[in-house]
Design an enzyme around this catalytic site. Sequence first.
Site, PDB file in Angstrom:
ATOM      1  CG  ASP A  30      -2.071   0.972   1.116  1.00  0.00           C
ATOM      2  OD1 ASP A  30      -2.365   1.418  -0.005  1.00  0.00           O
ATOM      3  OD2 ASP A  30      -2.669   1.298   2.157  1.00  0.00           O
ATOM      4  NE  ARG A  34      -1.392   6.692   1.226  1.00  0.00           N
ATOM      5  CZ  ARG A  34      -1.444   5.787   2.189  1.00  0.00           C
ATOM      6  NH1 ARG A  34      -1.205   6.132   3.444  1.00  0.00           N
ATOM      7  NH2 ARG A  34      -1.731   4.539   1.912  1.00  0.00           N
ATOM      8  CD1 TRP A  35       7.513   6.292  -2.588  1.00  0.00           C
ATOM      9  CD2 TRP A  35       7.025   6.654  -4.748  1.00  0.00           C
ATOM     10  NE1 TRP A  35       8.692   6.275  -3.284  1.00  0.00           N
ATOM     11  CE2 TRP A  35       8.426   6.499  -4.617  1.00  0.00           C
ATOM     12  CE3 TRP A  35       6.500   6.884  -6.020  1.00  0.00           C
ATOM     13  CZ2 TRP A  35       9.293   6.560  -5.697  1.00  0.00           C
ATOM     14  CZ3 TRP A  35       7.366   6.955  -7.101  1.00  0.00           C
ATOM     15  CH2 TRP A  35       8.746   6.800  -6.942  1.00  0.00           C
ATOM     16  NE  ARG A  43      -4.213   6.938  -7.132  1.00  0.00           N
ATOM     17  CZ  ARG A  43      -4.094   6.635  -5.836  1.00  0.00           C
ATOM     18  NH1 ARG A  43      -3.844   7.578  -4.953  1.00  0.00           N
ATOM     19  NH2 ARG A  43      -4.242   5.386  -5.420  1.00  0.00           N
ATOM     20  CG  HIS A  47      -0.190   2.153  -9.231  1.00  0.00           C
ATOM     21  ND1 HIS A  47      -0.388   1.802  -7.908  1.00  0.00           N
ATOM     22  CD2 HIS A  47      -1.276   2.892  -9.585  1.00  0.00           C
ATOM     23  CE1 HIS A  47      -1.554   2.307  -7.499  1.00  0.00           C
ATOM     24  NE2 HIS A  47      -2.097   2.982  -8.488  1.00  0.00           N
ATOM     25  CB  SER A  75      -8.772  -4.973  -3.352  1.00  0.00           C
ATOM     26  OG  SER A  75      -9.309  -3.684  -3.569  1.00  0.00           O
ATOM     27  CB  THR A  76     -13.248  -7.264  -4.982  1.00  0.00           C
ATOM     28  OG1 THR A  76     -13.129  -7.163  -3.561  1.00  0.00           O
ATOM     29  CG2 THR A  76     -13.004  -8.699  -5.386  1.00  0.00           C
ATOM     30  CD  GLU A  77     -13.368  -4.437  -1.586  1.00  0.00           C
ATOM     31  OE1 GLU A  77     -12.193  -4.852  -1.638  1.00  0.00           O
ATOM     32  OE2 GLU A  77     -14.341  -5.173  -1.353  1.00  0.00           O
ATOM     33  CG  LEU A 141       9.123 -17.357  -3.272  1.00  0.00           C
ATOM     34  CD1 LEU A 141       9.998 -16.422  -2.429  1.00  0.00           C
ATOM     35  CD2 LEU A 141       8.340 -16.502  -4.251  1.00  0.00           C
ATOM     36  NE  ARG A 194      -2.977  -1.269   4.407  1.00  0.00           N
ATOM     37  CZ  ARG A 194      -4.254  -1.296   4.042  1.00  0.00           C
ATOM     38  NH1 ARG A 194      -5.080  -2.141   4.589  1.00  0.00           N
ATOM     39  NH2 ARG A 194      -4.698  -0.455   3.124  1.00  0.00           N
ATOM     40  NE  ARG A 200      -7.936   1.230   5.279  1.00  0.00           N
ATOM     41  CZ  ARG A 200      -7.582   2.487   5.539  1.00  0.00           C
ATOM     42  NH1 ARG A 200      -7.670   2.957   6.768  1.00  0.00           N
ATOM     43  NH2 ARG A 200      -7.132   3.271   4.574  1.00  0.00           N
TER      44      ARG A 200
END
Length: 247
Positions: A30, A34-35, A43, A47, A75-77, A141, A194, A200
Amino acid sequence: MIQMMTSTEQAEQQELLPEHIPTHVAIIMDGNGRWAKQRGLPRLAGHRAGTENLRRILRACVELGIKILTIYAFSTENWGRPEAEVRGLMRILEDVIDRELPELHEEGVQLRHLGDLSRINKKLQKKVLHAIELTRGNNKLILNVAFSYGGRAEIVHAIREIVSHGHKPEEIDEALVSRYLYTGDLPDPDLIVRTSGELRISNFLLWQAAYAEYYVAPVFWPDFDKEELCKALHLFGQRDRRYGLVK
Ligand code: IPE
Ligand code: IPE
Ligand code: MG
């Protein structure tokens, strides 16, 4: 070839004992946005930087002997983000597969996908399936990529599969449910990290996280380097995992 280690690298490696090395590490990557914002960049530049960092962390995990790495990439969101960002993230996944797959395969990484592939475009689906097929026999791995993934959606998917396979109520137990999750036969994560300071879980590995240890790094994902990873592992090594029992 003899490689010289820097003093930081020596310190990192000397202090890490076998009990500091979890079998399965999961990371909520995450803070890319912001980075980028901090640097006045779009943005998507964050990424991209995050993807570069993934390569470094993956290598560190191989070196440290971590056997399973699960990364939360989309995520799904996250489908609800602006269309340009979603499109950009799909593009980044595609580029990563194109660019990194040969090397990942050579390094013995086995790729797996957690989530709902049907929501992504056909061309990308094919690339993901090809990567999974190509690396199936590798065992250095296991890299689980949670993409178009949600913990609740995963449980709903498992329930549907259980019902459609005709399991009787008395056959359904925790082991059976686990087998029908995207993680299937893999052990649960020992450590969930995280980045970016958020406290969260954001719908990540809800079932599998029952007894994971948590660690939150203050830095944004593109800045989460091997030193940060080692800090997390040191603290993990000091945790007393009681699983609800009295010692
Ligand atoms: C994590 O970074 C990557 C994805 C969720 C795709 P974010 O994009 O959430 O970055 P922040 O949290 O807005 O900084
Ligand atoms: C979680 O990060 C999802 C990924 C890292 C892929 P988000 O940035 O989407 O989560 P929230 O919105 O902070 O909960
Ligand atoms: Mg975020």
